[in-house]
Design an enzyme around this catalytic site. Structure first.
Site, PDB file in Angstrom:
ATOM      1  N   GLY A 111       0.791  -1.221   0.000  1.00  0.00           N
ATOM      2  CA  GLY A 111       0.000   0.000   0.000  1.00  0.00           C
ATOM      3  C   GLY A 111       0.817   1.260   0.000  1.00  0.00           C
ATOM      4  O   GLY A 111       0.340   2.312  -0.361  1.00  0.00           O
ATOM      5  N   CYS A 112       2.069   1.201   0.467  1.00  0.00           N
ATOM      6  CA  CYS A 112       2.849   2.411   0.640  1.00  0.00           C
ATOM      7  C   CYS A 112       4.305   2.112   0.397  1.00  0.00           C
ATOM      8  O   CYS A 112       4.851   1.179   0.962  1.00  0.00           O
ATOM      9  CB  CYS A 112       2.647   2.953   2.044  1.00  0.00           C
ATOM     10  N   GLY A 113       4.947   2.912  -0.432  1.00  0.00           N
ATOM     11  CA  GLY A 113       6.341   2.676  -0.768  1.00  0.00           C
ATOM     12  C   GLY A 113       7.319   3.077   0.308  1.00  0.00           C
ATOM     13  O   GLY A 113       8.507   2.835   0.178  1.00  0.00           O
ATOM     14  N   CYS A 115       6.521   2.636   3.887  1.00  0.00           N
ATOM     15  CA  CYS A 115       6.254   1.994   5.164  1.00  0.00           C
ATOM     16  C   CYS A 115       7.491   1.236   5.617  1.00  0.00           C
ATOM     17  O   CYS A 115       8.147   0.549   4.840  1.00  0.00           O
ATOM     18  CB  CYS A 115       5.079   1.018   5.050  1.00  0.00           C
TER      19      CYS A 115
END
Length: 281
Positions: A111-113, A115
């Protein structure tokens, strides 16, 4: 909330419509580095919209089972810094005793590059300026997106993945990779180019997602001067592309698209601009 912290901002772009370029404006979402700290220790850093940060912090500690109930949160404080926003969560004493303050080991979140980054300072990096890159015609950009769409086999099968591809100025698509994470797809493209000795400066990237700051960072580190996306960019992505001198083309659908930064790599895009005009003015 000040200008920088508004959830959206109106910015200028050069639109290619009906076979001609013209200047337009578009509202783009803001994007900010947000740290979630628990008990004084950073638990995760992500890029997020600068709104409802307390909700984000509560949801994360609940979803990751740091707490079982909202009542186990003693207090939440939002601290703004130059590097980003720190959502500091303090647990009730009984729960804090069971929480071991350690950095989380991530295994490729989709979902997030960012995290798993250990601090807000590490979320922002000084990018190299990309000076290479050949000029590309509007028709070539349109054809490239069609090439990518035609080869998205996993997407047609699942309707649940993103794609990234690399194209030369002339000729056909070099490589396409699909993944549940848009960041993963672009990393796979970069890996293929490296393994096969293909210079990223010799062509351009297309992606099927919105343009977040992480994708601009990856393109700049690769040394690729042009990235074109089917969806819109965030405000921070535009700012990063401007700083790195990466040409950012977005909302590329059918025969229309918009250029947000460094239009010199797109044939014919210079005419609508005055000599001292900037896309981020």
């Amino acid at each position: 909330m000040d200008q920088e912290m508004k959830p959206a901002r109106s910015l200028s772009s050069i639109a290619f419509r009906g076979g001609a370029f013209r200047r337009e404006t578009r509202s783009v979402p803001a994007e900010r580095a947000v740290a979630i700290s628990v008990g004084g220790s950073t638990h995760a850093v992500m890029m997020a919209s600068p709104a409802d940060i307390e909700d984000l912090g509560v949801g994360l500690v609940l979803n990751e089972r740091i707490v079982d109930r909202f009542e186990e949160i003693d207090a939440i404080e939002i601290v703004e810094t130059e590097a980003g926003t720190d959502c500091q969560v303090r647990l009730v004493p009984e729960r804090a005793e069971t929480y071991v303050a350690r950095r989380r080991q991530m295994t490729g979140p989709v979902g997030c590059g960012l995290c798993g980054v250990e601090s807000l300072e590490l979320a922002g990096r000084v990018l190299p300026e990309v000076t290479a890159g050949e000029r590309v015609s509007p028709e070539r950009l349109v054809r490239a997106m069609d090439e990518m769409s035609a080869e998205q086999k996993l997407s047609r099968l699942t309707r649940a993945v993103h794609a990234a591809a690399f194209h030369k100025r002339e000729g056909s698509m070099v490589v396409l990779r699909e993944d549940v994470g848009r960041h993963n797809a672009l990393d796979k493209v970069a890996g293929h180019l490296a393994r096969n000795g293909v210079d990223p400066a010799s062509g351009f990237i297309t992606i099927t997602s919105r343009v977040s700051v992480e994708l601009i960072q990856k393109a700049a580190v690769m040394g690729c001067g042009l990235i074109a996306a089917i969806s819109a960019p965030t405000e921070l992505a535009i700012a990063e592309a401007e700083a790195a001198k990466v040409t950012l083309v977005a909302v590329l659908r059918g025969e229309e698209f918009e250029i947000f930064t460094s239009p010199d790599r797109i044939e014919g895009a210079q005419e609508p601009l005055d000599a001292d005009e900037t896309l981020l003015a």
